[in-house]
Write a protein that holds these residues in place. Structure first.
Motif, mmCIF file in Angstrom:
data_model
loop_
_atom_site.group_PDB
_atom_site.id
_atom_site.type_symbol
_atom_site.label_atom_id
_atom_site.label_comp_id
_atom_site.label_asym_id
_atom_site.label_seq_id
_atom_site.Cartn_x
_atom_site.Cartn_y
_atom_site.Cartn_z
ATOM 1 N N VAL A 50 -54.373 -19.898 44.396
ATOM 2 C CA VAL A 50 -54.581 -19.925 43.284
ATOM 3 C C VAL A 50 -55.931 -20.690 43.815
ATOM 4 N N LEU A 51 -57.122 -19.679 42.463
ATOM 5 C CA LEU A 51 -58.803 -19.358 42.331
ATOM 6 C C LEU A 51 -58.916 -19.788 41.457
ATOM 7 N N LEU A 52 -60.197 -20.255 41.510
ATOM 8 C CA LEU A 52 -60.918 -20.432 40.190
ATOM 9 C C LEU A 52 -62.501 -19.786 40.180
ATOM 10 N N TRP A 53 -62.323 -19.148 39.687
ATOM 11 C CA TRP A 53 -64.089 -18.663 39.773
ATOM 12 C C TRP A 53 -64.922 -18.432 38.120
ATOM 13 N N ALA A 54 -66.312 -19.003 38.931
ATOM 14 C CA ALA A 54 -67.025 -18.672 37.779
ATOM 15 C C ALA A 54 -68.578 -18.377 37.688
ATOM 16 N N LEU A 55 -68.042 -17.034 37.382
ATOM 17 C CA LEU A 55 -69.052 -16.471 37.341
ATOM 18 C C LEU A 55 -70.917 -16.069 37.318
ATOM 19 N N ASN A 56 -70.540 -17.484 35.962
ATOM 20 C CA ASN A 56 -72.189 -17.185 34.633
ATOM 21 C C ASN A 56 -72.710 -18.484 35.812
ATOM 22 N N ASN A 57 -74.227 -18.685 36.268
ATOM 23 C CA ASN A 57 -74.766 -19.809 37.275
ATOM 24 C C ASN A 57 -74.672 -21.229 36.266
ATOM 25 N N ASP A 58 -74.694 -20.870 35.154
ATOM 26 C CA ASP A 58 -75.201 -21.655 33.556
ATOM 27 C C ASP A 58 -73.752 -22.398 33.365
ATOM 28 N N ALA A 86 -60.023 -27.656 47.727
ATOM 29 C CA ALA A 86 -61.255 -27.817 48.479
ATOM 30 C C ALA A 86 -62.497 -26.480 47.124
ATOM 31 N N PHE A 87 -63.258 -27.038 47.045
ATOM 32 C CA PHE A 87 -64.218 -26.732 46.114
ATOM 33 C C PHE A 87 -65.396 -25.803 47.041
ATOM 34 N N VAL A 88 -66.368 -24.962 46.396
ATOM 35 C CA VAL A 88 -67.322 -24.244 46.864
ATOM 36 C C VAL A 88 -68.024 -23.981 45.751
ATOM 37 N N THR A 89 -69.282 -24.446 46.351
ATOM 38 C CA THR A 89 -70.386 -24.254 45.921
ATOM 39 C C THR A 89 -70.912 -22.714 45.036
ATOM 40 N N PRO A 253 -60.729 -16.772 55.290
ATOM 41 C CA PRO A 253 -60.660 -16.027 54.120
ATOM 42 C C PRO A 253 -61.621 -16.934 52.354
ATOM 43 N N GLY A 254 -61.351 -15.698 51.837
ATOM 44 C CA GLY A 254 -62.281 -16.184 50.890
ATOM 45 C C GLY A 254 -63.809 -15.606 50.350
ATOM 46 N N PHE A 255 -64.599 -15.320 52.435
ATOM 47 C CA PHE A 255 -65.469 -15.348 52.697
ATOM 48 C C PHE A 255 -65.530 -14.113 52.722
ATOM 49 N N PHE A 256 -66.657 -13.331 52.601
ATOM 50 C CA PHE A 256 -66.708 -12.240 53.823
ATOM 51 C C PHE A 256 -67.650 -11.961 54.871
ATOM 52 N N ARG A 299 -72.978 -27.997 42.231
ATOM 53 C CA ARG A 299 -72.550 -27.201 41.293
ATOM 54 C C ARG A 299 -71.168 -26.457 42.384
ATOM 55 N N LYS A 300 -70.242 -26.461 40.786
ATOM 56 C CA LYS A 300 -69.233 -25.958 41.689
ATOM 57 C C LYS A 300 -69.160 -24.372 41.364
ATOM 58 N N GLN A 301 -69.054 -23.797 42.202
ATOM 59 C CA GLN A 301 -68.555 -22.028 41.469
ATOM 60 C C GLN A 301 -67.372 -21.454 41.707
ATOM 61 N N ARG A 302 -66.325 -22.164 43.088
ATOM 62 C CA ARG A 302 -65.277 -21.519 42.898
ATOM 63 C C ARG A 302 -64.013 -23.204 43.428
ATOM 64 N N LEU A 303 -62.996 -22.466 43.235
ATOM 65 C CA LEU A 303 -62.005 -24.138 43.858
ATOM 66 C C LEU A 303 -60.871 -23.207 44.205
ATOM 67 N N VAL A 304 -60.433 -23.466 45.241
ATOM 68 C CA VAL A 304 -59.207 -22.965 45.618
ATOM 69 C C VAL A 304 -58.028 -24.052 46.700
ATOM 70 N N VAL A 305 -56.864 -23.628 46.027
ATOM 71 C CA VAL A 305 -55.728 -24.038 46.055
ATOM 72 C C VAL A 305 -53.809 -24.334 46.263
ATOM 73 N N LYS A 306 -54.290 -24.730 47.420
ATOM 74 C CA LYS A 306 -52.450 -24.480 48.179
ATOM 75 C C LYS A 306 -51.977 -24.981 47.655
ATOM 76 N N LEU A 307 -50.205 -24.382 47.352
ATOM 77 C CA LEU A 307 -49.278 -25.031 46.962
ATOM 78 C C LEU A 307 -48.383 -25.307 47.885
ATOM 79 N N ARG A 308 -47.456 -26.297 47.509
ATOM 80 C CA ARG A 308 -46.848 -26.245 48.635
ATOM 81 C C ARG A 308 -45.497 -25.641 48.417
#
Length: 485
Positions: A50-58, A86-89, A253-256, A299-308
């Motif tokens: 599961v991935l949550l991604w905030a596109l807007n910097n504000d 885990a969160f990513v800024t 994973p999640g980064f280039f 501020r957090k831009q992304r959240l990745v969730v690993k499911l059981r």
């Protein structure tokens, strides 16, 4: 003459079957490779279940509420739906007052613009860590293994403990020299950190393998981290830090990340949340001391969730719907990677269906050719059949002669086709992985291969048995005269 004709016929039969079986192995492997690569690239690009991604910097993610929701679920232990998260800024360059972040060796050349991110210590455990490729780590430190050496967790566990080869006897701080015009009207534009702070409070970083040859660095090379700050309109200044490479990675994973030097500019640089907060706070206090903007957490831009249990629709929907309760803007995207991969399986199934159709046509034509060839070997050699009977061979022994001949053709072709098909498939797989930089996985079409081999052996036996059985109805004299049924 008949022996030469039969020899040419067997050669053509063997060549036809070899080409057909080699095609089945090669094309089956390549189609399976393309199918798997579609799934793998989606997982590597998006990072986790599961991935949550905030596109807007504000409009960043609501970290506090999301953490509270996920922590409550994880407190249930083995009954929890969430395994890790885990969160990513945001990239540090996304701040309006920052023009860019640059990394180089201590010589300062070449200085490449980078994307600096803060990541949680559990990021590797929260992602598809089977795709994590770490090319080099600082062996003087210890690392947990979570699919790979967890260099990101090490940013927290051994923060500030890295020692370069030249620091075996302790950190040597050189004298700090700063020169400027005494009447400079912008004294606050100059760095106020002491040399002692710079060398002792350095920044631990995880960088791309692409920088090894582009910037001539490795885990034993000190780095020069520059942050270009714009404290006022038309004014740009620089704040500098010493950085040490904790690990060089080819893929997370999640980064280039990549090992190709062409990808070095704008490649990600990962640091701990504490280091990210320190950099931002230093910038605010050094350049905006009159009205600093100090945040308690980045501020957090992304959240990745690993499911059981990612296969459970009920658990997945519970977590996704629970997180959506804290999504307050359309600019925050929620990715259900499992659903995306399942949707992509439609394209995968179409690819495999296309291959199955082509392989079925090829194999069917091949079996007809085998049957006609083995049947002709018996019917067109009635005289030879009569000679074998005349010298005392029983009908069963003559049958074995023709069956062994057919099996020799088939088995020889199987060995050659397997060798040729595997060599071509492995070569093309390695060539494909050379650019995709994915782990080498050779997908052999076992089911289709063994089905084809088993059916071809059956055709060889039956295709020789039926004409031999018909020839047994003839007398030996009729066979010697060349008669056949």
């Amino acid at each position: 003459y008949q022996r030469r004709v039969r020899g040419r016929r067997n050669s053509k039969t063997a060549l036809m079957f070899t080409i057909s079986l080699a095609f089945v192995i090669f094309s089956g492997s390549m189609f399976q490779l393309q199918s798997n690569s579609l799934k793998d690239n989606l997982e590597v690009g998006l990072g986790s279940d599961v991935l949550l991604w905030a596109l807007n910097n504000d409009i960043p993610l609501d970290e506090a509420k999301m953490r509270d929701f996920l922590n409550k679920d994880m407190q249930r232990g083995k009954n929890s739906f969430v395994l890790n998260y885990a969160f990513v800024t945001y990239s540090l360059s996304s701040e309006s007052s920052i023009d860019g972040t640059y990394i180089s060796n201590l010589a300062g050349f070449p200085s490449l613009k980078m994307q600096l991110y803060g990541v949680d210590r559990t990021y590797v455990k929260s992602s598809y860590n089977e795709f994590c490729v770490v090319s080099q780590v600082d062996d003087s430190l210890s690392y947990q293994t979570n699919g790979c050496k967890d260099s990101i967790r090490s940013l927290y566990d051994d923060a500030g403990n890295a020692r370069l080869p030249q620091e075996k006897n302790g950190i040597i701080v050189p004298p700090y020299v700063l020169s400027r015009h005494p009447d400079d009207i912008f004294p606050e534009m100059f760095e106020t950190r002491s040399a002692n702070e710079t060398y002792h409070n350095y920044i631990d970083v995880v960088v791309s393998e692409a920088l090894r040859y582009t910037s001539s660095i490795d885990v034993h090379t000190p780095l020069y981290l520059e942050i270009h700050v714009r404290p006022a309109r038309f004014i740009t200044s620089t704040i500098r830090y010493l950085a040490k490479t904790r690990a060089m990675v080819s893929k997370i994973p999640g980064f280039f990340f990549s090992s190709y030097r062409q990808t070095a500019p704008l490649s990600p640089v990962l640091i701990s949340m504490n280091s990210y907060h320190k950099l931002y706070s230093d910038i605010q206090q050094d350049f905006f001391w009159q009205n600093p903007t100090i945040r308690e957490t980045p501020r957090k831009q992304r959240l990745v969730v690993k499911l059981r249990n990612p296969d459970s629709e009920e658990q997945k929907d519970f977590i996704i719907n629970g997180l959506k309760n804290f999504v307050t803007s359309d600019t925050i995207l929620v990715f259900d990677i499992i659903d995306i991969v399942n949707s992509a399986s439609v394209a995968i199934n179409i690819l495999m269906l296309l291959f199955d159709i082509v392989a079925t046509i090829s194999i069917s034509l091949c079996f007809f050719g085998l049957w006609l060839s083995f049947d002709a070997n018996v019917r067109e050699n009635a005289w030879e059949y009569g000679v074998l009977r005349a010298i005392g061979l029983s009908t069963f022994e003559v049958l074995r002669v023709y069956v062994y001949e057919a099996l020799a053709v088939i088995l020889t072709s199987v060995y050659l086709a397997t060798f040729i098909g595997v060599i071509i498939a492995v070569t093309l797989t390695l060539q494909f992985n050379l650019f995709a930089e994915m782990p080498f996985v050779f997908a052999f079409p076992y089911l289709l291969f063994f089905f084809t081999v088993a059916l071809s052996i059956t055709v060889a036996i039956v295709g020789s048995y039926i004409p031999c059985r018909n020839m047994n109805r003839l007398t030996i004299s009729s066979s010697l005269k060349g008669h056949s049924i």
